[in-house]
Design an enzyme around this catalytic site. Structure first.
Site, PDB file in Angstrom:
ATOM      1  N   ASP A   1      63.108  58.655  23.863  1.00 50.30           N
ATOM      2  CA  ASP A   1      62.848  57.363  23.215  1.00 50.30           C
ATOM      3  C   ASP A   1      62.447  57.635  21.761  1.00 50.30           C
ATOM      4  O   ASP A   1      61.534  57.026  21.223  1.00 50.30           O
ATOM      5  CB  ASP A   1      61.745  56.602  23.944  1.00 50.30           C
TER       6      ASP A   1
ATOM      7  N   GLY B   1      52.183  46.526  24.272  1.00 52.83           N
ATOM      8  CA  GLY B   1      53.631  46.642  24.486  1.00 52.83           C
ATOM      9  C   GLY B   1      54.012  46.090  25.841  1.00 52.83           C
ATOM     10  O   GLY B   1      53.183  45.533  26.560  1.00 52.83           O
TER      11      GLY B   1
ATOM     12  N   SER C   1      47.646  48.200  20.238  1.00 52.88           N
ATOM     13  CA  SER C   1      49.028  47.820  20.508  1.00 52.88           C
ATOM     14  C   SER C   1      49.160  47.223  21.900  1.00 52.88           C
ATOM     15  O   SER C   1      48.539  47.690  22.851  1.00 52.88           O
ATOM     16  CB  SER C   1      49.908  49.072  20.380  1.00 52.88           C
TER      17      SER C   1
HETATM   18  P1  ADP Z   1      54.681  51.904  24.143  1.00 52.10           P
HETATM   19  O1  ADP Z   1      55.329  52.393  25.391  1.00 52.10           O
HETATM   20  O2  ADP Z   1      53.973  50.616  24.303  1.00 52.10           O
HETATM   21  O3  ADP Z   1      55.628  51.937  22.955  1.00 52.10           O
HETATM   22  P2  ADP Z   1      53.233  53.950  22.677  1.00 52.10           P
HETATM   23  O4  ADP Z   1      52.732  55.233  23.260  1.00 52.10           O
HETATM   24  O5  ADP Z   1      54.383  54.036  21.745  1.00 52.10           O
HETATM   25  O6  ADP Z   1      53.513  52.963  23.874  1.00 52.10           O
HETATM   26  O7  ADP Z   1      52.009  53.263  21.951  1.00 52.10           O
HETATM   27  C1  ADP Z   1      52.145  52.012  21.330  1.00 52.10           C
HETATM   28  C2  ADP Z   1      51.555  52.045  19.955  1.00 52.10           C
HETATM   29  O8  ADP Z   1      50.192  52.386  20.012  1.00 52.10           O
HETATM   30  C3  ADP Z   1      52.189  53.086  19.053  1.00 52.10           C
HETATM   31  O9  ADP Z   1      53.295  52.574  18.394  1.00 52.10           O
HETATM   32  C4  ADP Z   1      51.076  53.421  18.101  1.00 52.10           C
HETATM   33  O10 ADP Z   1      51.039  52.479  17.057  1.00 52.10           O
HETATM   34  C5  ADP Z   1      49.843  53.237  18.952  1.00 52.10           C
HETATM   35  N1  ADP Z   1      49.413  54.522  19.496  1.00 52.10           N
HETATM   36  C6  ADP Z   1      49.737  55.063  20.683  1.00 52.10           C
HETATM   37  N2  ADP Z   1      49.148  56.246  20.857  1.00 52.10           N
HETATM   38  C7  ADP Z   1      48.430  56.473  19.747  1.00 52.10           C
HETATM   39  C8  ADP Z   1      47.577  57.539  19.304  1.00 52.10           C
HETATM   40  N3  ADP Z   1      47.359  58.607  20.072  1.00 52.10           N
HETATM   41  N4  ADP Z   1      47.005  57.422  18.103  1.00 52.10           N
HETATM   42  C9  ADP Z   1      47.214  56.346  17.334  1.00 52.10           C
HETATM   43  N5  ADP Z   1      47.984  55.324  17.688  1.00 52.10           N
HETATM   44  C10 ADP Z   1      48.598  55.370  18.874  1.00 52.10           C
HETATM   45 MN    MN Z   2      56.311  53.316  21.679  1.00 48.66          MN
END
Ligand code: ADP
Ligand code: MN
Length: 516
Positions: free
Chosen positions: A405, A262, A260
């Site tokens: 969030d 972001g 991902s």
């Molecule tokens: P952001 O602040 O960019 O939204 P996130 O922590 O939500 O950060 O992570 C972005 C994406 O990465 C999540 O929507 C998920 O799809 C993937 N992701 C994050 N952490 C994990 C994890 N521990 N295992 C699997 N996928 C993850």
């Molecule tokens: Mn997120």
């Protein structure tokens, strides 16, 4: 997913000994470098090796970088790309050192001196020398984002044959060299030397030319549409090094690719390796969350952290880079609290600066789908709802946290249940805006499940009361919100008057319980 190749096994063929002698961490135990290195670097390598020969005239001891992951026994420099990048950095530094020597030599005792500062190769954001002290990361340059396209030079800066400079006529050559700087690419700053009777030695000129050339390539690389790999483009050199060390130490087996990208973070998948300490077990699959080290996107998140008393004292004293690290730290702490309460969430593996490694929710490199992307049976939908209601209560009561969030974007469906992720912004309920954040979370959850056909789903106000244990009776959103804000204000006033927060908000309309 792209293969990042941070731990890619190196097949045979490679440039050989010249590399090894330059490895900042000593001799690698493998002499082979992948072919891809040649693809990526060959042309540049040839130039660099040439430069290196010149540099041999000015030998310089390159300080060995020390890292917590690097030990004598485990110097596995099998990643050609990383190795190349580290080498490049070392070359650049040496080049700069030489440039400085040349600068000194040229200026001598002269009253008027010229500076080559503009020609330095190590760009501020490449430098890994200013680890903590210098705060160079500001909002003007985001190393994660490609620069705005700069004008491409017409065609190189110097035709090939015509500037083979003979070494015989120093003065003539010197003047010619200076004049030729005008031919460097338009964005290549040549300083004020032009127009002066300035004589550049062939060596300096060639070095400058080489630099102009690599600058051009560098910007071309930046604008290249096709990515060599995801990780290469997604993180800055410092982060890359950090990731590399994790692989090098054996803690991670391979970083396979990016899951991902972001606004505030980039998440990678990795296969876990072995922990240095016996007591710790690295999960077979890990997620690496790299918090972006620019403030662009974090600015508007100030309110989450600067009013969080846990971080208040530290916040004001920190430079932006440290604040980013604090986000990572916050996520780690919050995940740990959740883990302790038994809430399904990623398990923290390790935190290094702005890089948080945790267990991967998903399997075989495929991340579990977000709730928004998965179609659940009505039975599972109902199950998910009750689970979330439960988790929100646990989060509030047992972890003393509000997610802040929470939505179908930050809940993953895995193993027949919901997993909470993305808790760097989570705050304690007594945060000045904690209850507003909770209300927003409740609204997201209610709407999602009501739209999803869960008849039992409470509305946002009911959910808020169910989670917080408060009993706000307003029957419309506006009044409800007003009461929430009044409660928050009461808490703030209490802080003002008593220098202390309420330990918790009152439940069922009782007077607030003060933490005395
Ligand atoms: P952001 O602040 O960019 O939204 P996130 O922590 O939500 O950060 O992570 C972005 C994406 O990465 C999540 O929507 C998920 O799809 C993937 N992701 C994050 N952490 C994990 C994890 N521990 N295992 C699997 N996928 C993850
Ligand atoms: Mn997120």
């Amino acid at each position: 997913m792209d293969s990042v190749g941070v731990a890619a096994a190196a097949p045979d063929a490679g440039p050989g000994p010249a590399w090894q002698s330059k490895c900042p961490w000593g001799a690698p135990n493998t002499t082979s470098i992948s072919c891809s290195l040649a693809d990526v670097m060959s042309e540049q390598l040839a130039k660099e090796l040439q430069l290196e020969e010149e540099n041999a005239a000015f030998p310089e001891v390159v300080a060995a970088a020390e890292g917590p992951f690097i030990t004598g026994e485990n110097i596995d420099t099998s990643s050609d790309l990383m190795l190349a990048q580290m080498l490049q950095m070392e070359f650049d530094k040496e080049y700069d050192a030489q440039l400085r020597r040349e600068e000194k030599k040229i200026n001598g005792d002269s009253k008027v001196s010229i500076s080559f500062e503009n020609y330095r190769k190590v760009h501020p954001y490449d430098s890994d020398s200013s680890e903590d002290e210098v705060d160079w990361q500001d909002t003007r340059h985001d190393p994660y984002r490609a620069d705005k396209p700069t004008t491409t030079p017409r065609r190189g800066f110097i035709g090939k044959g015509k500037d083979i400079t003979t070494k015989h006529d120093e003065v003539v050559c010197g003047r010619k060299n200076t004049a030729r700087m005008e031919n460097f690419a338009p964005e290549f700053q040549v300083g004020d030397g032009i127009g002066m009777d300035l004589k550049l030695s062939n060596q300096v000129f060639n070095a400058l030319k080489q630099h102009a050339y690599s600058e051009e390539r560098r910007s071309a690389r930046l604008h290249e549409k096709k990515e060599h790999s995801t990780a290469e483009k997604a993180v800055d050199p410092k982060t890359r090094l950090l990731l590399y060390k994790m692989v090098n130490s054996g803690m991670l087996e391979t970083i396979t690719g990016c899951i991902s990208t972001g606004k505030e973070s980039v998440v990678f998948h990795a296969y876990g390796g072995k922990s240095a300490t016996e007591d710790k077990v690295i999960p077979p699959e890990c997620a690496i969350k790299v918090f972006k080290t620019t403030l662009n996107e974090f600015k508007n998140r100030d309110k989450y952290i600067k009013d969080d008393y846990r971080f208040k004292d530290r916040f004001s004293k920190l430079n932006p880079r440290k604040i980013i690290r604090m986000w990572a730290e916050k996520e780690m702490h919050n995940l740990t609290r959740m883990q302790n309460a038994g809430i399904p969430c990623p398990q923290v593996v390790i935190l290094k600066k702005h890089v948080l490694v945790m267990s991967f929710i998903g399997q075989d490199q495929v991340p579990a789908p977000k709730l928004k992307d998965v179609t659940l049976s009505s039975e599972d939908m109902k199950k998910a709802y009750y689970q979330i209601l439960n988790m929100m209560q646990q989060l509030y009561k047992e972890c003393n946290l509000v997610h802040a969030d929470l939505s179908e974007y930050n809940m993953l469906w895995h193993d027949g249940k919901v997993w909470l992720i993305d808790v760097s912004q989570s705050v304690e309920p007594t945060h000045p805006h904690g209850l507003e954040f909770l209300f927003r979370d409740c609204r997201n959850v209610s709407q999602f499940f009501q739209k999803g056909g869960v008849a039992e789903a409470l509305n946002e106000r009911e959910l808020f009361n169910a989670v917080s244990g408060l009993n706000i009776t307003a029957d419309n959103e506006v009044d409800f919100q007003a009461e929430i804000e009044a409660l928050e204000k009461m808490n703030e006033d209490h802080v003002q008057n008593h220098g202390k927060k309420l330990s918790t908000f009152s439940s069922d309309g009782d007077p607030p319980i003060y933490d005395e």
